[in-house]
Design a protein around this motif. Structure first.
Motif, PDB file in Angstrom:
ATOM      1  N   PHE A 122       0.826  -1.199   0.000  1.00 27.68           N
ATOM      2  CA  PHE A 122       0.000   0.000   0.000  1.00 27.68           C
ATOM      3  C   PHE A 122       0.868   1.260   0.000  1.00 27.68           C
ATOM      4  CE2 PHE A 122      -2.446   3.206   2.452  1.00 27.68           C
ATOM      5  CZ  PHE A 122      -3.411   3.452   1.487  1.00 27.68           C
ATOM      6  N   SER A 123       2.054   1.221   0.680  1.00 20.78           N
ATOM      7  CA  SER A 123       2.953   2.376   0.681  1.00 20.78           C
ATOM      8  C   SER A 123       3.472   2.647  -0.722  1.00 20.78           C
ATOM      9  CB  SER A 123       4.122   2.138   1.653  1.00 20.78           C
ATOM     10  OG  SER A 123       3.656   2.003   2.978  1.00 20.78           O
ATOM     11  N   ARG A 124       3.862   1.592  -1.436  1.00 18.36           N
ATOM     12  CA  ARG A 124       4.313   1.767  -2.802  1.00 18.36           C
ATOM     13  C   ARG A 124       3.184   2.261  -3.698  1.00 18.36           C
ATOM     14  NH1 ARG A 124       7.267  -3.105  -1.658  1.00 18.36           N
ATOM     15  NH2 ARG A 124       5.588  -4.349  -2.614  1.00 18.36           N
ATOM     16  N   ALA A 125       1.983   1.716  -3.440  1.00 23.08           N
ATOM     17  CA  ALA A 125       0.855   2.132  -4.270  1.00 23.08           C
ATOM     18  C   ALA A 125       0.541   3.609  -4.074  1.00 23.08           C
ATOM     19  CB  ALA A 125      -0.367   1.279  -3.932  1.00 23.08           C
ATOM     20  N   LYS A 126       0.663   4.103  -2.866  1.00 21.02           N
ATOM     21  CA  LYS A 126       0.402   5.527  -2.629  1.00 21.02           C
ATOM     22  C   LYS A 126       1.391   6.407  -3.399  1.00 21.02           C
ATOM     23  CE  LYS A 126       0.420   5.695   1.880  1.00 21.02           C
ATOM     24  NZ  LYS A 126       0.317   6.282   3.249  1.00 21.02           N
ATOM     25  N   ALA A 127       2.680   6.005  -3.354  1.00 24.36           N
ATOM     26  CA  ALA A 127       3.682   6.802  -4.074  1.00 24.36           C
ATOM     27  C   ALA A 127       3.436   6.782  -5.572  1.00 24.36           C
ATOM     28  CB  ALA A 127       5.080   6.276  -3.751  1.00 24.36           C
ATOM     29  N   MET A 128       3.123   5.622  -6.125  1.00 28.07           N
ATOM     30  CA  MET A 128       2.870   5.507  -7.553  1.00 28.07           C
ATOM     31  C   MET A 128       1.590   6.257  -7.934  1.00 28.07           C
ATOM     32  SD  MET A 128       3.846   1.502  -8.095  1.00 28.07           S
ATOM     33  CE  MET A 128       3.455   1.528  -9.835  1.00 28.07           C
ATOM     34  N   PHE A 129       0.574   6.221  -7.086  1.00 26.56           N
ATOM     35  CA  PHE A 129      -0.669   6.912  -7.399  1.00 26.56           C
ATOM     36  C   PHE A 129      -0.475   8.423  -7.355  1.00 26.56           C
ATOM     37  CE2 PHE A 129      -4.823   8.692  -6.160  1.00 26.56           C
ATOM     38  CZ  PHE A 129      -5.579   8.238  -7.231  1.00 26.56           C
ATOM     39  N   ALA A 130       0.441   8.872  -6.435  1.00 28.02           N
ATOM     40  CA  ALA A 130       0.724  10.315  -6.355  1.00 28.02           C
ATOM     41  C   ALA A 130       1.441  10.807  -7.616  1.00 28.02           C
ATOM     42  CB  ALA A 130       1.554  10.604  -5.112  1.00 28.02           C
ATOM     43  N   ASP A 131       2.255   9.925  -8.233  1.00 27.23           N
ATOM     44  CA  ASP A 131       2.970  10.287  -9.457  1.00 27.23           C
ATOM     45  C   ASP A 131       2.171   9.933 -10.696  1.00 27.23           C
ATOM     46  OD1 ASP A 131       5.032  11.207  -7.897  1.00 27.23           O
ATOM     47  OD2 ASP A 131       6.147   9.302  -7.969  1.00 27.23           O
ATOM     48  N   SER A 132       0.932   9.581 -10.532  1.00 33.49           N
ATOM     49  CA  SER A 132       0.039   9.225 -11.655  1.00 33.49           C
ATOM     50  C   SER A 132       0.542   8.015 -12.408  1.00 33.49           C
ATOM     51  CB  SER A 132      -0.117  10.413 -12.619  1.00 33.49           C
ATOM     52  OG  SER A 132      -0.670  11.513 -11.952  1.00 33.49           O
ATOM     53  N   MET A 133       1.202   7.103 -11.691  1.00 28.30           N
ATOM     54  CA  MET A 133       1.713   5.891 -12.317  1.00 28.30           C
ATOM     55  C   MET A 133       0.800   4.689 -12.024  1.00 28.30           C
ATOM     56  SD  MET A 133       5.747   6.380 -11.454  1.00 28.30           S
ATOM     57  CE  MET A 133       6.179   4.846 -12.277  1.00 28.30           C
ATOM     58  N   MET A 134      -0.319   4.901 -11.359  1.00 31.18           N
ATOM     59  CA  MET A 134      -1.254   3.807 -11.028  1.00 31.18           C
ATOM     60  C   MET A 134      -2.667   4.322 -11.226  1.00 31.18           C
ATOM     61  SD  MET A 134      -1.670   1.710  -7.444  1.00 31.18           S
ATOM     62  CE  MET A 134      -0.159   0.766  -7.693  1.00 31.18           C
ATOM     63  N   THR A 135      -3.467   3.461 -11.753  1.00 30.26           N
ATOM     64  CA  THR A 135      -4.859   3.837 -11.970  1.00 30.26           C
ATOM     65  C   THR A 135      -5.615   3.851 -10.643  1.00 30.26           C
ATOM     66  OG1 THR A 135      -5.539   1.547 -12.298  1.00 30.26           O
ATOM     67  CG2 THR A 135      -4.806   2.784 -14.264  1.00 30.26           C
ATOM     68  N   PRO A 136      -6.695   4.617 -10.555  1.00 32.44           N
ATOM     69  CA  PRO A 136      -7.490   4.626  -9.322  1.00 32.44           C
ATOM     70  C   PRO A 136      -8.025   3.239  -8.948  1.00 32.44           C
ATOM     71  CG  PRO A 136      -8.058   6.502 -10.677  1.00 32.44           C
ATOM     72  CD  PRO A 136      -7.149   5.643 -11.519  1.00 32.44           C
ATOM     73  N   GLN A 137      -8.350   2.411  -9.923  1.00 35.44           N
ATOM     74  CA  GLN A 137      -8.860   1.066  -9.629  1.00 35.44           C
ATOM     75  C   GLN A 137      -7.820   0.228  -8.928  1.00 35.44           C
ATOM     76  OE1 GLN A 137     -11.867  -0.213 -10.047  1.00 35.44           O
ATOM     77  NE2 GLN A 137     -11.253  -2.263  -9.330  1.00 35.44           N
ATOM     78  N   ALA A 138      -6.561   0.275  -9.424  1.00 33.84           N
ATOM     79  CA  ALA A 138      -5.484  -0.493  -8.817  1.00 33.84           C
ATOM     80  C   ALA A 138      -5.178   0.021  -7.414  1.00 33.84           C
ATOM     81  CB  ALA A 138      -4.235  -0.449  -9.691  1.00 33.84           C
ATOM     82  N   PHE A 139      -5.241   1.351  -7.237  1.00 37.39           N
ATOM     83  CA  PHE A 139      -4.996   1.921  -5.908  1.00 37.39           C
ATOM     84  C   PHE A 139      -6.076   1.477  -4.912  1.00 37.39           C
ATOM     85  CE2 PHE A 139      -5.684   5.316  -2.797  1.00 37.39           C
ATOM     86  CZ  PHE A 139      -4.438   5.341  -2.182  1.00 37.39           C
TER      87      PHE A 139
END
Length: 316
Positions: A122-139
Motif C-alpha cells: 500500500f505504501s508503494r501504491a500511494k507513491a505511484m498513485f501520487a505520481d500518476s503511475m497507477m490507476t485509481p482502480q489499482a490503488f
C-alpha cells in the motif's frame, strides 16, 4: 248397662284418636369414615399393582408402578445436556489448552506477515498513485487488501490475548449458569421418573382400585381410594324444628340396625348444610322452608366403631 255403654264409647274414641295421630318417625343416620385417594403425578400405563382391595397399607408402602417411556427418553437428553454444559463450564474456567495456544501463535504470525506485506504494497501504491503511475482502480484494490489484512490482525490479536489472559468473567458466569440450568433439568426428569412409583402418604385401608394392569393412568386421576384409620363417625341430618334437641359436647347413644349393636358417643359438631341434597336419611321429614343441619358424633369406643360397615344405617 250405662257403664258398659260409656266404656265402649270411650274405647272407640281412643281408637279413633290413635288412628288419626301421626306415626313417630325415627331419626336415621349413617356410619361414615374419612376417605383418601392416591393419584399419580405423571401419566403412564399401569405396569404393576402391589396391593389388593381391602388391604391395609402404611405410609411409605409402594402401591403401584407405572410405565413412563417418555421420561426415560427425556432422562437421556438431560444427561447429554449436563455433559455438554459441564464441558463448556470447564473450558471457560481453565481457558485455552497448550495446543490451542500454539495454534493461535502460528495463526498470529501468519496474519502478521500478511499485514506487513499488505502495508508495504500500500505504501508503494500511494507513491505511484501520487505520481500518476497507477490507476485509481489499482490503488483502491491495494487499499482494500491493506484494510483487510489490518482487520484480520486485530481479530487474531484479540483472540490470542483472550486465550493467554483467560476468559472474560461474564463468559464464565454464562457457562456456569448453563451448567446449573442443565443440572436442574436433569433433577426435574429424575423426580418425574421417581413419580412412576405411587407411594402411600398415609396409613389407609384400600377400598377400591380404579384401574387394572395395562390401563392408562392419567396424572391426577385417583387410582386408589380408601379409608383413614380411626376416623369413623356417625352422621345425622336434622331439620331446624328438631335441632334444638342436640347440643355440642352432649353424650348420645346410637343403634346399629344391621347387627343390633349400641354405641355411645359425643356430639362433635352441629353445622348447617348448604343443600337439601346432602340429606342422607332414608325418610327425611322437614318443611321446605326449614334449614337442615348435620350432627357429627364421634364414638367413644373407636375400636368397636372401626369394625362397623361404612354407610350402614343407624338410629337414635
Amino acid at each position: 248397662m250405662k257403664n258398659t255403654l260409656s266404656k265402649s264409647v270411650l274405647f272407640i274414641l281412643i281408637l279413633a284418636v290413635s288412628g288419626c295421630s301421626k306415626p313417630v318417625r325415627i331419626t336415621e343416620g349413617k356410619i361414615k369414615r374419612e376417605t383418601l385417594a392416591f393419584a399419580p403425578k405423571v401419566t403412564g400405563r399401569v405396569l404393576k399393582i402391589y396391593v389388593k382391595e381391602g388391604d391395609f397399607v402404611k405410609r411409605g408402602d409402594t402401591l403401584a408402578m407405572l410405565d413412563v417411556p417418555e421420561v426415560n427418553a427425556k432422562l437421556s437428553q438431560a444427561k447429554g445436556a449436563v455433559k455438554a454444559a459441564g464441558a463448556q463450564r470447564d473450558m471457560a474456567k481453565h481457558g485455552a489448552t497448550a495446543n490451542q495456544l500454539t495454534q493461535l501463535r502460528a495463526k498470529k504470525m501468519g496474519i502478521t506477515e500478511q499485514f506487513k506485506f499488505a502495508e508495504k504494497s500500500f505504501s508503494r501504491a500511494k507513491a505511484m498513485f501520487a505520481d500518476s503511475m497507477m490507476t485509481p482502480q489499482a490503488f483502491d484494490e491495494a487499499l482494500a487488501k491493506y484494510n483487510g489484512a489490518k482487520a484480520q490482525l486485530t481479530a487474531v490479536n484479540a483472540e490470542y490475548n483472550e486465550a493467554v489472559n483467560g476468559i472474560r468473567p461474564e463468559t464464565r458466569t454464562a457457562a456456569l449458569g448453563q451448567a446449573e440450568q442443565a443440572l436442574g433439568v436433569l433433577q426435574e426428569v429424575e423426580v418425574a421418573l421417581s413419580e412412576r412409583y405411587i407411594i402411600a402418604t398415609n396409613d389407609m385401608q384400600v377400598e377400591t382400585i380404579s384401574l387394572r394392569i395395562g390401563e392408562l393412568a392419567t396424572a391426577g386421576f385417583p387410582l386408589f381410594n380408601g379409608y383413614l384409620p380411626n376416623t369413623t363417625y356417625f352422621r345425622f341430618t336434622i331439620p331446624e324444628s328438631k335441632i334444638g334437641n342436640f347440643k355440642k359436647g352432649e353424650n348420645i347413644e346410637v343403634n346399629v340396625l344391621y347387627n343390633k349393636e349400641k354405641l355411645k358417643g359425643k356430639i362433635q359438631t352441629v353445622k348447617q348444610l348448604t343443600r337439601y341434597a346432602d340429606v342422607t336419611a332414608a325418610y327425611p321429614s322437614y318443611e321446605i322452608e326449614e334449614a337442615v343441619y348435620e350432627v357429627k358424633i364421634i364414638p367413644d369406643d373407636m375400636n368397636a366403631a372401626e369394625k362397623l360397615l361404612v354407610n350402614a344405617t343407624i338410629i337414635l
